[in-house]
Design an enzyme around this catalytic site. Sequence first.
Site, mmCIF file in Angstrom:
data_model
loop_
_atom_site.group_PDB
_atom_site.id
_atom_site.type_symbol
_atom_site.label_atom_id
_atom_site.label_comp_id
_atom_site.label_asym_id
_atom_site.label_seq_id
_atom_site.Cartn_x
_atom_site.Cartn_y
_atom_site.Cartn_z
ATOM 1 C CG HIS A 39 32.837 35.786 46.099
ATOM 2 N ND1 HIS A 39 33.716 34.726 46.029
ATOM 3 C CD2 HIS A 39 32.878 36.205 47.385
ATOM 4 C CE1 HIS A 39 34.249 34.511 47.219
ATOM 5 N NE2 HIS A 39 33.755 35.405 48.049
ATOM 6 C CG ASP A 48 31.942 31.711 45.627
ATOM 7 O OD1 ASP A 48 31.957 32.398 44.603
ATOM 8 O OD2 ASP A 48 32.895 30.984 45.964
#
Length: 559
Positions: free
Chosen positions: A336, A302
């Site tokens: 991310h 992430d």
Amino acid sequence: MKKNYFLIIPLLISNLLLAQNIQDEIKKYYENLPFDMPVLNVPEFPQRDFLITDFGAVGDGFTLNTEAFNKAMIECSKNGGGRIVVPKGIWLTGPIEFRSNVNLYLERGAHIQFSKNFDHYPLVLTTYEGTEQYRCQSPISGRNLVNIAITGYGVIDGGGDAWRYVKKSKLTSQQWKELVASGGVVDSTGNNWWPSEQAMNGEKILKQLQKQKGKLTKEDYQKVRDYLRPVMVNFINCKNILLEGVTFQNSPAWNIHPLMSENIILKNVTVRNPWYSQNGDGIDVESCKNVIIYDCKFDVGDDAICMKSGKDEFGRKRGIPTENVIIADCIVYHDHGGFTIGSEMSGGVRNIKVTNCNFIGTDIGLRFKSTRGRGGVVENIYIDNIFMKDIPTDALSFNMYYGGQAPTEDLSIEEKLKSRKGYQVNEGTPQFRNIFLENIYCVGAKDAVVIQGLPEMKIKNIVLKNVKMKSQRGISIFDADDIKLINTEIYSSEPVIKIFQSKNILIDNFITDYNINTIMKLEGEETSDIKVKGNNANLILKKILFDNSVSKEALKIIN
């Protein structure tokens, strides 16, 4: 237990030199810092070693050492502090509760492996994703502490693969087959694996209980404990924190989470998670001040390096911004967002410097995200010398519609205007302003720059200087005010610059492929005061497409 459980060792000079080296390294990052920030002092510890084996620990990978670690923590702190030394070996343990004045030191070959038995992690009241809630106890935690450190050369593994759900789409067919065969359950869609039915149904059960009862109790959360994945390292309201040299990996949720803490140093830390790990962030700095992160590497599932300050009303009431942060000389691989602010930034984020970092294959390079209801102000952000390669989506992204429908470039002008609905400005309206980016490079991205504000609160005062990127699409500016593109060079499909419902835009010495038909496209009746300057201004003027709603007077050439 052996009587010589702590030793006064002749390492005073070498340890002082190590601390001094870090101190000297830190000082160089304060040169030309554009905001005031106190020079951080490296935490110092008494020259005592507490050997974990003297407390009964066994590094065979099978013996549970929870009691040994926590006894060592108590004894070390009680005796004035020092180092808890973890030798080479695999040290299986449950949660470790930190104490003040303790340096957890991992020798070369040391591997702390946290248990995958959920029963070892009781529920505690904490903060996760910006709100207060019960979660399982973090593998490493501390509250209201001073002078704490995790240093050395070893590995800390959170056993996160036992906790996280996994999307089938993120695995190969063979990996998925092996995961399903290992146990757990697959949901009714056949697309998601969970470690247990309790984990799979946890969110639904909590929502039902909240609807029935309003405020939930600890007993309510206990019914879905498997769902309540902890962050791996959680220091709350602590002061003087050093993480240096160690590898942190395989966290159940976020990897490292300092919360409402100050004077934090991360040096030469490696943070790893599988790329498919849900919520597998690298570090989330939440409502902290005076932080330096340098010479670190991230490869996670992430956001990698993320600034937060609480979510919605809870974050606004807490009212503690993240401020005074230096991030330098870091490398980020898969994630991310290489550097991210938000989306939980309701207490504000300010005075951040990011410099000399490489982002390689990150989903988004520089990521700013929020949404209506968050509130909070993000301001005084200074970013320079960022080198990006192979970015699947946006090299630079400002998204004020995080989790919602935005009037993106993929829509027609009619669809954009229809989806663009203004709201009343209130305490839940997020504000992003005064953000300065210089010497930003990217080779390969879907979009070079996307700036997407709100109709009722435009993103303001963003300066891009000496930016050079090659991407499929160029620069998109939606609902922005006072944007400057200075010495910017973008190679993409046409039009290279798209401006929608924005004003007060300066494009100074813009460079692109002048053989294309359309360099700039202007849309929306609010688009105005677009200034083009530089040697190529007249050439750009000949290659601008005006939507019918935009007046020709909206654009000016400045000599």
